[in-house]
Design a protein around this motif. Structure first.
Motif, PDB file in Angstrom:
ATOM      1  N   UNK A  94      34.786  90.700 -30.049  1.00 21.99           N
ATOM      2  CA  UNK A  94      35.822  90.988 -29.054  1.00 21.99           C
ATOM      3  C   UNK A  94      35.383  92.155 -28.162  1.00 21.99           C
ATOM      4  N   UNK A  95      35.371  91.959 -26.836  1.00 21.01           N
ATOM      5  CA  UNK A  95      34.988  93.058 -25.934  1.00 21.01           C
ATOM      6  C   UNK A  95      36.016  94.192 -25.988  1.00 21.01           C
ATOM      7  N   UNK A  96      35.534  95.413 -25.967  1.00 19.46           N
ATOM      8  CA  UNK A  96      36.412  96.584 -25.956  1.00 19.46           C
ATOM      9  C   UNK A  96      36.775  96.928 -24.510  1.00 19.46           C
ATOM     10  N   UNK A  97      37.718  97.846 -24.339  1.00 15.70           N
ATOM     11  CA  UNK A  97      38.054  98.319 -22.994  1.00 15.70           C
ATOM     12  C   UNK A  97      36.852  98.995 -22.360  1.00 15.70           C
ATOM     13  N   UNK A  98      36.069  99.711 -23.185  1.00 13.49           N
ATOM     14  CA  UNK A  98      34.854 100.354 -22.667  1.00 13.49           C
ATOM     15  C   UNK A  98      33.859  99.307 -22.177  1.00 13.49           C
ATOM     16  N   UNK A  99      33.754  98.178 -22.879  1.00 18.58           N
ATOM     17  CA  UNK A  99      32.874  97.089 -22.447  1.00 18.58           C
ATOM     18  C   UNK A  99      33.333  96.543 -21.096  1.00 18.58           C
ATOM     19  N   UNK A 100      34.641  96.374 -20.941  1.00 20.32           N
ATOM     20  CA  UNK A 100      35.177  95.856 -19.683  1.00 20.32           C
ATOM     21  C   UNK A 100      34.932  96.839 -18.537  1.00 20.32           C
ATOM     22  N   UNK A 101      35.146  98.129 -18.791  1.00 24.80           N
ATOM     23  CA  UNK A 101      34.914  99.150 -17.763  1.00 24.80           C
ATOM     24  C   UNK A 101      33.437  99.190 -17.372  1.00 24.80           C
ATOM     25  N   UNK A 102      32.548  99.149 -18.368  1.00 23.92           N
ATOM     26  CA  UNK A 102      31.110  99.150 -18.092  1.00 23.92           C
ATOM     27  C   UNK A 102      30.721  97.944 -17.244  1.00 23.92           C
ATOM     28  N   UNK A 103      31.239  96.796 -17.588  1.00 25.20           N
ATOM     29  CA  UNK A 103      30.918  95.574 -16.842  1.00 25.20           C
ATOM     30  C   UNK A 103      31.333  95.708 -15.382  1.00 25.20           C
ATOM     31  N   UNK A 104      32.518  96.240 -15.151  1.00 23.35           N
ATOM     32  CA  UNK A 104      32.982  96.415 -13.778  1.00 23.35           C
ATOM     33  C   UNK A 104      32.142  97.452 -13.026  1.00 23.35           C
ATOM     34  N   UNK A 105      31.743  98.511 -13.726  1.00 30.15           N
ATOM     35  CA  UNK A 105      30.879  99.537 -13.104  1.00 30.15           C
ATOM     36  C   UNK A 105      29.534  98.944 -12.714  1.00 30.15           C
ATOM     37  N   UNK A 106      28.939  98.177 -13.621  1.00 30.81           N
ATOM     38  CA  UNK A 106      27.650  97.549 -13.329  1.00 30.81           C
ATOM     39  C   UNK A 106      27.794  96.523 -12.218  1.00 30.81           C
ATOM     40  N   UNK A 107      28.861  95.763 -12.263  1.00 32.59           N
ATOM     41  CA  UNK A 107      29.093  94.755 -11.235  1.00 32.59           C
ATOM     42  C   UNK A 107      29.208  95.410  -9.858  1.00 32.59           C
ATOM     43  N   UNK A 108      29.945  96.507  -9.768  1.00 36.05           N
ATOM     44  CA  UNK A 108      30.108  97.217  -8.493  1.00 36.05           C
ATOM     45  C   UNK A 108      28.787  97.795  -8.006  1.00 36.05           C
ATOM     46  N   UNK A 109      28.045  98.423  -8.915  1.00 39.14           N
ATOM     47  CA  UNK A 109      26.758  99.029  -8.536  1.00 39.14           C
ATOM     48  C   UNK A 109      25.772  97.971  -8.062  1.00 39.14           C
ATOM     49  N   UNK A 110      25.697  96.863  -8.778  1.00 41.45           N
ATOM     50  CA  UNK A 110      24.754  95.802  -8.416  1.00 41.45           C
ATOM     51  C   UNK A 110      25.186  95.082  -7.135  1.00 41.45           C
ATOM     52  N   UNK A 111      26.479  94.967  -6.915  1.00 45.28           N
ATOM     53  CA  UNK A 111      26.981  94.301  -5.704  1.00 45.28           C
ATOM     54  C   UNK A 111      26.563  95.054  -4.446  1.00 45.28           C
ATOM     55  N   UNK A 112      26.406  96.360  -4.550  1.00 42.50           N
ATOM     56  CA  UNK A 112      25.985  97.155  -3.391  1.00 42.50           C
ATOM     57  C   UNK A 112      24.620  96.740  -2.882  1.00 42.50           C
ATOM     58  N   UNK A 113      23.801  96.151  -3.759  1.00 38.37           N
ATOM     59  CA  UNK A 113      22.465  95.700  -3.358  1.00 38.37           C
ATOM     60  C   UNK A 113      22.353  94.176  -3.472  1.00 38.37           C
ATOM     61  N   UNK A 114      23.497  93.496  -3.378  1.00 35.79           N
ATOM     62  CA  UNK A 114      23.555  92.026  -3.356  1.00 35.79           C
ATOM     63  C   UNK A 114      22.971  91.351  -4.593  1.00 35.79           C
ATOM     64  N   UNK A 115      23.216  91.937  -5.753  1.00 37.57           N
ATOM     65  CA  UNK A 115      22.797  91.319  -7.014  1.00 37.57           C
ATOM     66  C   UNK A 115      24.067  90.941  -7.769  1.00 37.57           C
ATOM     67  N   UNK A 116      24.156  89.663  -8.145  1.00 41.15           N
ATOM     68  CA  UNK A 116      25.361  89.149  -8.806  1.00 41.15           C
ATOM     69  C   UNK A 116      25.278  89.330 -10.320  1.00 41.15           C
ATOM     70  N   UNK A 117      26.415  89.626 -10.931  1.00 41.36           N
ATOM     71  CA  UNK A 117      26.535  89.627 -12.394  1.00 41.36           C
ATOM     72  C   UNK A 117      27.160  88.291 -12.755  1.00 41.36           C
ATOM     73  N   UNK A 118      26.385  87.420 -13.407  1.00 39.92           N
ATOM     74  CA  UNK A 118      26.875  86.087 -13.745  1.00 39.92           C
ATOM     75  C   UNK A 118      27.711  86.085 -15.018  1.00 39.92           C
ATOM     76  N   UNK A 119      27.367  86.976 -15.943  1.00 38.76           N
ATOM     77  CA  UNK A 119      28.117  87.020 -17.195  1.00 38.76           C
ATOM     78  C   UNK A 119      27.764  88.292 -17.946  1.00 38.76           C
ATOM     79  N   UNK A 120      28.601  88.627 -18.896  1.00 36.76           N
ATOM     80  CA  UNK A 120      28.333  89.682 -19.875  1.00 36.76           C
ATOM     81  C   UNK A 120      28.718  89.056 -21.205  1.00 36.76           C
TER      82      UNK A 120
END
Length: 170
Positions: free
Chosen positions: A127-153
């Motif tokens: 089960x993903x934790x809240x910290x896992x969800x926050x990390x995923x969103x942080x990585x998704x935002x950072x990678x989106x700035x350089x046009x890299x997609x997060x397909x899954x975690x």
């Protein structure tokens, strides 16, 4: 289980064994080990590019038996083929520190178009934790700035795997 994925697991086990004994492992040595087994990254990329199930199998093989948290990234090209699977961070029994800047730097250096994030939960609970969800969103935002997609975690815990994409968390 797919024989190519299993062979990569055995190579990964050899790498871990050498690291645990204090030996470093360069990419050249890893490629040499793979060549001895008649494997190459292209074969792995073909297997993983065929189905989400193959990706999960590979991640289970690489992460399920670890006794500490490991954060891994599969870097993908524009056709969602694996460029490189890399263990980027390792932590303790219950947590690991992940640095978005380092993930972005590595993705850019590999010219990745997308990534699949993965980590294990040695506790056995996928089960993903809240910290896992926050990390995923942080990585998704950072990678989106350089046009890299997060397909899954994907969170691996023993033989169980939980996909953020399937749960609508991306």
């Amino acid at each position: 289980l797919d024989p190519v994925l299993y062979s990569w697991y055995l190579i990964g086990f050899e790498v871990l064994l050498l690291r645990s004994r204090g030996y470093g492992m360069s990419k050249a040595v890893l490629k040499e080990l793979a060549a001895e087994e008649g494997l190459n990254l292209t074969a792995l990329a073909e297997r993983l590019g065929r189905s989400p199930g193959a990706v999960r199998d590979y991640l289970r093989i690489m992460l399920a038996q670890r006794d500490h948290e490991v954060f891994m990234v599969l870097f993908l090209d524009a056709q969602n083929r694996v460029i490189a699977p890399e263990e980027m961070f390792r932590g303790t029994l219950t947590q690991t520190s992940v640095y978005p800047r380092e993930v972005v730097k590595r993705a850019l250096s590999l010219n990745a178009a997308a990534v699949i994030l993965a980590h294990n939960h040695p506790s056995g609970v996928a089960e993903p934790s809240q910290a896992d969800e926050f990390l995923t969103q942080s990585l998704r935002s950072a990678l989106a700035l350089v046009d890299i997609r997060v397909l899954d975690h994907i969170v691996i815990a023993g033989s169980n795997a939980t996909s953020f994409a399937e749960r609508g968390l991306l």
